[in-house]
Design a protein around this motif. Sequence first.
Motif, PDB file in Angstrom:
ATOM      1  N   TYR A  48     -54.607 -30.219 -10.938  1.00  0.00           N
ATOM      2  CA  TYR A  48     -55.609 -30.636  -9.943  1.00  0.00           C
ATOM      3  C   TYR A  48     -56.388 -29.406  -9.468  1.00  0.00           C
ATOM      4  O   TYR A  48     -57.621 -29.416  -9.382  1.00  0.00           O
TER       5      TYR A  48
ATOM      6  N   LYS B 198     -60.467 -28.396  -9.717  1.00  0.00           N
ATOM      7  CA  LYS B 198     -61.301 -28.140  -8.541  1.00  0.00           C
ATOM      8  C   LYS B 198     -61.906 -26.739  -8.580  1.00  0.00           C
ATOM      9  O   LYS B 198     -63.024 -26.528  -8.108  1.00  0.00           O
TER      10      LYS B 198
ATOM     11  N   THR C 258     -57.072 -35.002   3.695  1.00  0.00           N
ATOM     12  CA  THR C 258     -57.827 -35.988   4.479  1.00  0.00           C
ATOM     13  C   THR C 258     -57.183 -37.355   4.270  1.00  0.00           C
ATOM     14  O   THR C 258     -56.682 -37.656   3.179  1.00  0.00           O
TER      15      THR C 258
ATOM     16  N   THR D 276     -56.841 -40.443   3.149  1.00  0.00           N
ATOM     17  CA  THR D 276     -57.339 -41.442   2.187  1.00  0.00           C
ATOM     18  C   THR D 276     -56.173 -41.846   1.278  1.00  0.00           C
ATOM     19  O   THR D 276     -55.127 -41.165   1.252  1.00  0.00           O
TER      20      THR D 276
ATOM     21  N   ASP E 105     -67.968 -47.111  -8.731  1.00  0.00           N
ATOM     22  CA  ASP E 105     -66.528 -46.882  -8.859  1.00  0.00           C
ATOM     23  C   ASP E 105     -66.053 -47.592 -10.123  1.00  0.00           C
ATOM     24  O   ASP E 105     -66.703 -48.517 -10.607  1.00  0.00           O
TER      25      ASP E 105
ATOM     26  N   LEU F 287     -63.135 -40.964   0.822  1.00  0.00           N
ATOM     27  CA  LEU F 287     -64.232 -40.061   1.177  1.00  0.00           C
ATOM     28  C   LEU F 287     -65.580 -40.533   0.633  1.00  0.00           C
ATOM     29  O   LEU F 287     -66.595 -40.438   1.322  1.00  0.00           O
TER      30      LEU F 287
ATOM     31  N   ASN G  76     -68.147 -37.458  -6.662  1.00  0.00           N
ATOM     32  CA  ASN G  76     -66.991 -37.499  -5.763  1.00  0.00           C
ATOM     33  C   ASN G  76     -65.716 -38.017  -6.437  1.00  0.00           C
ATOM     34  O   ASN G  76     -64.620 -37.631  -6.025  1.00  0.00           O
TER      35      ASN G  76
HETATM   36  N1  LIG Z   1     -58.267 -36.917   0.518  1.00  0.00           N
HETATM   37  C1  LIG Z   1     -58.049 -35.614   0.373  1.00  0.00           C
HETATM   38  O1  LIG Z   1     -57.082 -35.049   0.916  1.00  0.00           O
HETATM   39  C2  LIG Z   1     -59.019 -34.772  -0.400  1.00  0.00           C
HETATM   40  C3  LIG Z   1     -59.131 -33.417  -0.085  1.00  0.00           C
HETATM   41  C4  LIG Z   1     -60.008 -32.616  -0.818  1.00  0.00           C
HETATM   42  C5  LIG Z   1     -60.763 -33.180  -1.838  1.00  0.00           C
HETATM   43  N2  LIG Z   1     -60.620 -34.485  -2.125  1.00  0.00           N
HETATM   44  C6  LIG Z   1     -61.448 -35.019  -3.218  1.00  0.00           C
HETATM   45  O2  LIG Z   1     -62.313 -35.994  -2.677  1.00  0.00           O
HETATM   46  C7  LIG Z   1     -62.653 -36.936  -3.700  1.00  0.00           C
HETATM   47  C8  LIG Z   1     -62.422 -38.345  -3.178  1.00  0.00           C
HETATM   48  O3  LIG Z   1     -61.035 -38.492  -2.944  1.00  0.00           O
HETATM   49  P1  LIG Z   1     -60.409 -39.498  -1.891  1.00  0.00           P
HETATM   50  O4  LIG Z   1     -59.505 -38.723  -1.058  1.00  0.00           O
HETATM   51  O5  LIG Z   1     -61.460 -40.321  -1.279  1.00  0.00           O
HETATM   52  O6  LIG Z   1     -59.521 -40.362  -2.888  1.00  0.00           O
HETATM   53  P2  LIG Z   1     -59.341 -41.935  -3.066  1.00  0.00           P
HETATM   54  O7  LIG Z   1     -58.226 -42.102  -4.014  1.00  0.00           O
HETATM   55  O8  LIG Z   1     -59.287 -42.605  -1.749  1.00  0.00           O
HETATM   56  O9  LIG Z   1     -60.726 -42.371  -3.755  1.00  0.00           O
HETATM   57  C9  LIG Z   1     -61.051 -41.989  -5.049  1.00  0.00           C
HETATM   58  C10 LIG Z   1     -61.936 -43.053  -5.667  1.00  0.00           C
HETATM   59  O10 LIG Z   1     -62.244 -42.610  -6.971  1.00  0.00           O
HETATM   60  C11 LIG Z   1     -62.169 -43.736  -7.843  1.00  0.00           C
HETATM   61  N3  LIG Z   1     -61.941 -43.309  -9.223  1.00  0.00           N
HETATM   62  C12 LIG Z   1     -60.777 -42.874  -9.779  1.00  0.00           C
HETATM   63  N4  LIG Z   1     -60.973 -42.678 -11.094  1.00  0.00           N
HETATM   64  C13 LIG Z   1     -62.265 -42.966 -11.347  1.00  0.00           C
HETATM   65  C14 LIG Z   1     -63.065 -42.959 -12.525  1.00  0.00           C
HETATM   66  N5  LIG Z   1     -62.550 -42.640 -13.724  1.00  0.00           N
HETATM   67  N6  LIG Z   1     -64.359 -43.323 -12.423  1.00  0.00           N
HETATM   68  C15 LIG Z   1     -64.882 -43.689 -11.226  1.00  0.00           C
HETATM   69  N7  LIG Z   1     -64.179 -43.753 -10.095  1.00  0.00           N
HETATM   70  C16 LIG Z   1     -62.884 -43.379 -10.163  1.00  0.00           C
HETATM   71  C17 LIG Z   1     -61.018 -44.567  -7.292  1.00  0.00           C
HETATM   72  O11 LIG Z   1     -61.094 -45.912  -7.749  1.00  0.00           O
HETATM   73  C18 LIG Z   1     -61.242 -44.414  -5.792  1.00  0.00           C
HETATM   74  O12 LIG Z   1     -62.082 -45.425  -5.294  1.00  0.00           O
HETATM   75  C19 LIG Z   1     -61.802 -36.559  -4.905  1.00  0.00           C
HETATM   76  O13 LIG Z   1     -62.564 -35.789  -5.793  1.00  0.00           O
HETATM   77  C20 LIG Z   1     -60.685 -35.722  -4.304  1.00  0.00           C
HETATM   78  O14 LIG Z   1     -60.141 -34.834  -5.236  1.00  0.00           O
HETATM   79  C21 LIG Z   1     -59.786 -35.310  -1.441  1.00  0.00           C
END
Ligand SMILES: NC(=O)c1ccc[n+]([C@@H]2O[C@H](COP(=O)([O-])OP(=O)(O)OC[C@H]3O[C@@H](n4cnc5c(N)ncnc54)[C@H](O)[C@@H]3O)[C@@H](O)[C@H]2O)c1
Length: 254
Positions: free
Chosen positions: A147, A151, A182, A184, A36, A17, A91
């Motif tokens: 988790y 949130k 989503t 990812t 990141d 995302l 994020n």
């Molecule tokens: N994908 C979903 O279903 C979904 C739904 C709702 C909310 N979210 C939220 O969206 C956000 C992005 O999630 P995503 O789905 O893209 O996940 P993802 O795992 O694809 O990406 C997360 C990114 O965060 C980075 N990361 C992890 N720990 C870190 C740290 N300590 N410092 C900096 N970067 C760090 C990872 O390296 C990765 O690139 C998150 O907060 C997640 O909780 C995701």
Amino acid sequence: MELVGKVAIVTGAAQGLGRAFARAMIQRGAKVCISDQNVEKGNTSCVALRKELNTADVNFVKCDVTQQDDMKNMFDDTVRRYGGVDIVVNNAGIMNERTWSSCVDINLKGVIQGTLLALEHLQERGGVIINISSIAGVVPVAGAPVYTATKHGVIGFTRSCSVNPKVKAANIRLACLCPTFTDTPILDMTDDHFTSWSSRQNLWKDVEQLGIMKVETVAQGFIQLLLDKDNNGAIMTISPNRGIQTKYYPKARM
Ligand SMILES: NC(=O)c1ccc[n+]([C@@H]2O[C@H](COP(=O)([O-])OP(=O)(O)OC[C@H]3O[C@@H](n4cnc5c(N)ncnc54)[C@H](O)[C@@H]3O)[C@@H](O)[C@H]2O)c1
Ligand SMILES: CCCCC[C@H](O)CC\C=C/C=C/C=C/[C@@H](O)[C@@H](O)CCCC(=O)O
């Protein structure tokens, strides 16, 4: 809010995302720092975005959101490179009930730290802070209680900042984005991510019931949230069932 020439920072933007949010802002003329903890993926995504969008206005900075020095450096580097910051997207997040303490450190403390630094940087020129929560920030989720707690915390913290008179006077806006599942890499969970008080099977029942959205759908909502200049304190939910919805919960009197 017009995005042309605006400067944005997105944490956890090497993939998923965060990268989609960065891409959507660059497409609309913003200059974006993607950060990141994963240097290899961050650099690869930065090169790919430059090439795909034919722009030099995206750069990568290594930043682990649990490390205060990394966070400060990410802001300072962006100010040096682009002259200031207008938009901060907190994020970065993980889903791991077993290593629950790091889940709190990244998902909640990382967002708090990113927001506090953003407020300092935005107080002279105004701007927008978007904190990424989840539908798990507004409903209980039996499969992932830690988790879910992080949130919920992101929403409580963001809404509390949004009603601070100092924040309003500085022309700063804060809002939360709350998507359902989503597509990812965060969804690549194994049983190792869970304990006896959480459950991949339970979480997967929610996935089967709700479905999985494309990152582009969530990025569309993100841009809507970013551009609406009257939405301080808003919570935007995005789900396959109900689409994009902006909600305002009751505010405390200040
Ligand atoms: N994908 C979903 O279903 C979904 C739904 C709702 C909310 N979210 C939220 O969206 C956000 C992005 O999630 P995503 O789905 O893209 O996940 P993802 O795992 O694809 O990406 C997360 C990114 O965060 C980075 N990361 C992890 N720990 C870190 C740290 N300590 N410092 C900096 N970067 C760090 C990872 O390296 C990765 O690139 C998150 O907060 C997640 O909780 C995701
Ligand atoms: C490994 C998963 C990591 C990412 C998880 C995301 O943050 C997605 C949110 C997690 C849980 C979702 C729970 C869903 C609950 C449903 O039962 C329902 O109440 C939600 C309804 C939403 C709607 O229809 O608008």
